[in-house]
Design a protein around this motif. Sequence first.
Motif, PDB file in Angstrom:
ATOM      1  N   SER A   3     -13.258  48.439  48.303  1.00 35.69           N
ATOM      2  CA  SER A   3     -14.449  49.187  48.696  1.00 35.69           C
ATOM      3  C   SER A   3     -14.766  50.332  47.743  1.00 35.69           C
ATOM      4  N   GLU A   4     -13.788  50.780  46.978  1.00 33.68           N
ATOM      5  CA  GLU A   4     -14.027  51.831  45.987  1.00 33.68           C
ATOM      6  C   GLU A   4     -14.280  51.247  44.597  1.00 33.68           C
ATOM      7  N   LEU A   5     -13.496  50.238  44.240  1.00 28.28           N
ATOM      8  CA  LEU A   5     -13.562  49.697  42.892  1.00 28.28           C
ATOM      9  C   LEU A   5     -14.801  48.835  42.643  1.00 28.28           C
ATOM     10  N   LEU A   6     -15.089  47.909  43.530  1.00 29.54           N
ATOM     11  CA  LEU A   6     -16.176  46.967  43.271  1.00 29.54           C
ATOM     12  C   LEU A   6     -17.550  47.630  43.170  1.00 29.54           C
ATOM     13  N   PRO A   7     -17.921  48.537  44.070  1.00 25.95           N
ATOM     14  CA  PRO A   7     -19.210  49.208  43.886  1.00 25.95           C
ATOM     15  C   PRO A   7     -19.275  50.013  42.580  1.00 25.95           C
ATOM     16  N   ALA A   8     -18.173  50.631  42.199  1.00 28.17           N
ATOM     17  CA  ALA A   8     -18.155  51.401  40.943  1.00 28.17           C
ATOM     18  C   ALA A   8     -18.332  50.481  39.736  1.00 28.17           C
ATOM     19  N   LEU A   9     -17.682  49.334  39.739  1.00 22.98           N
ATOM     20  CA  LEU A   9     -17.838  48.379  38.637  1.00 22.98           C
ATOM     21  C   LEU A   9     -19.279  47.873  38.552  1.00 22.98           C
ATOM     22  N   LEU A  10     -19.851  47.520  39.689  1.00 18.63           N
ATOM     23  CA  LEU A  10     -21.237  47.044  39.683  1.00 18.63           C
ATOM     24  C   LEU A  10     -22.195  48.115  39.186  1.00 18.63           C
ATOM     25  N   LYS A  11     -21.989  49.324  39.642  1.00 20.64           N
ATOM     26  CA  LYS A  11     -22.860  50.428  39.212  1.00 20.64           C
ATOM     27  C   LYS A  11     -22.760  50.612  37.700  1.00 20.64           C
ATOM     28  N   TRP A  12     -21.561  50.557  37.170  1.00 21.39           N
ATOM     29  CA  TRP A  12     -21.359  50.726  35.733  1.00 21.39           C
ATOM     30  C   TRP A  12     -22.055  49.617  34.946  1.00 21.39           C
ATOM     31  N   VAL A  13     -21.909  48.368  35.394  1.00 21.46           N
ATOM     32  CA  VAL A  13     -22.553  47.247  34.713  1.00 21.46           C
ATOM     33  C   VAL A  13     -24.069  47.374  34.799  1.00 21.46           C
ATOM     34  N   ASP A  14     -24.570  47.814  35.940  1.00 18.36           N
ATOM     35  CA  ASP A  14     -26.011  47.884  36.178  1.00 18.36           C
ATOM     36  C   ASP A  14     -26.693  49.058  35.482  1.00 18.36           C
ATOM     37  N   GLU A  15     -25.958  50.115  35.195  1.00 19.01           N
ATOM     38  CA  GLU A  15     -26.571  51.360  34.719  1.00 19.01           C
ATOM     39  C   GLU A  15     -27.272  51.282  33.375  1.00 19.01           C
ATOM     40  N   GLY A  16     -26.857  50.405  32.523  1.00 17.31           N
ATOM     41  CA  GLY A  16     -27.482  50.385  31.206  1.00 17.31           C
ATOM     42  C   GLY A  16     -27.395  49.033  30.553  1.00 17.31           C
ATOM     43  N   ALA A  17     -27.953  49.001  29.366  1.00 19.47           N
ATOM     44  CA  ALA A  17     -27.968  47.759  28.599  1.00 19.47           C
ATOM     45  C   ALA A  17     -26.572  47.465  28.043  1.00 19.47           C
ATOM     46  N   ILE A  18     -26.289  46.184  27.906  1.00 13.92           N
ATOM     47  CA  ILE A  18     -25.052  45.764  27.248  1.00 13.92           C
ATOM     48  C   ILE A  18     -25.245  46.035  25.762  1.00 13.92           C
ATOM     49  N   ASP A  19     -24.300  46.734  25.163  1.00 12.09           N
ATOM     50  CA  ASP A  19     -24.447  47.138  23.768  1.00 12.09           C
ATOM     51  C   ASP A  19     -23.089  47.149  23.086  1.00 12.09           C
ATOM     52  N   ASP A  20     -23.042  47.668  21.896  1.00  7.73           N
ATOM     53  CA  ASP A  20     -21.769  47.742  21.166  1.00  7.73           C
ATOM     54  C   ASP A  20     -21.058  49.063  21.387  1.00  7.73           C
ATOM     55  N   ASP A  21     -21.548  49.892  22.297  1.00  4.83           N
ATOM     56  CA  ASP A  21     -20.940  51.191  22.544  1.00  4.83           C
ATOM     57  C   ASP A  21     -20.284  51.231  23.918  1.00  4.83           C
ATOM     58  N   ILE A  22     -20.944  51.888  24.845  1.00  4.80           N
ATOM     59  CA  ILE A  22     -20.379  52.119  26.176  1.00  4.80           C
ATOM     60  C   ILE A  22     -20.191  50.817  26.956  1.00  4.80           C
ATOM     61  N   ARG A  23     -21.160  49.930  26.879  1.00  5.80           N
ATOM     62  CA  ARG A  23     -21.107  48.671  27.628  1.00  5.80           C
ATOM     63  C   ARG A  23     -20.954  47.493  26.673  1.00  5.80           C
ATOM     64  N   HIS A  24     -19.876  47.511  25.965  1.00  5.82           N
ATOM     65  CA  HIS A  24     -19.573  46.430  25.026  1.00  5.82           C
ATOM     66  C   HIS A  24     -19.444  45.125  25.818  1.00  5.82           C
ATOM     67  N   PRO A  25     -19.904  43.996  25.257  1.00  4.29           N
ATOM     68  CA  PRO A  25     -19.829  42.730  26.002  1.00  4.29           C
ATOM     69  C   PRO A  25     -18.441  42.393  26.543  1.00  4.29           C
ATOM     70  N   LEU A  26     -17.400  42.683  25.791  1.00  4.81           N
ATOM     71  CA  LEU A  26     -16.050  42.375  26.285  1.00  4.81           C
ATOM     72  C   LEU A  26     -15.632  43.306  27.422  1.00  4.81           C
ATOM     73  N   CYS A  27     -16.112  44.554  27.401  1.00  2.00           N
ATOM     74  CA  CYS A  27     -15.819  45.479  28.502  1.00  2.00           C
ATOM     75  C   CYS A  27     -16.545  45.056  29.774  1.00  2.00           C
ATOM     76  N   VAL A  28     -17.804  44.649  29.617  1.00  2.00           N
ATOM     77  CA  VAL A  28     -18.562  44.168  30.775  1.00  2.00           C
ATOM     78  C   VAL A  28     -17.927  42.881  31.302  1.00  2.00           C
TER      79      VAL A  28
END
Length: 146
Positions: A3-28
């Motif tokens: 209940s703590e982890l899954l909403p946080a992961l979804l929020k992180w994935v949803d917050e921005g574009a997949i890129d080579d920085d914060i949301r690197h494809p392998l991190c997502v």
Amino acid sequence: FASELLPALLKWVDEGAIDDDIRHPLCVAAALQVFYTILAKLASFDWVSTLCNESELNFVRLTIHCALKSLCSEEGAGIISPLRLAAMKVLLTVIANKQNLGEYLQPDEIRHAVVAVRGASNRDESQEVRTLAFEILPYLEHVIDS
């Protein structure tokens, strides 16, 4: 834990574009893989409304949105297969838990999902992605036909 982890992961994935920085494809991809693993073990979304501060409906919608966003990403062309594979696993788990995706998606969203999954089933470089896409496609097409 979920209940703590899954909403946080979804929020992180949803917050921005997949890129080579914060949301690197392998991190997502890793975030989606964790999400998939936990959700597959839980085998339902029943816990969302009782343990999280959001509705099950919104949580399932966001889950589908994040999976489709990841499936459609073109960022990191050489390393995109793990991201698409994780997205397909999340979609398959949602379908296994929620048979009628029509309750969670608008008709244009369903059509977009069919196009994305059909494309992956025909041309993705990963055999695993193509196989999962081929399995998911009939469920999405059924929602359109309903």
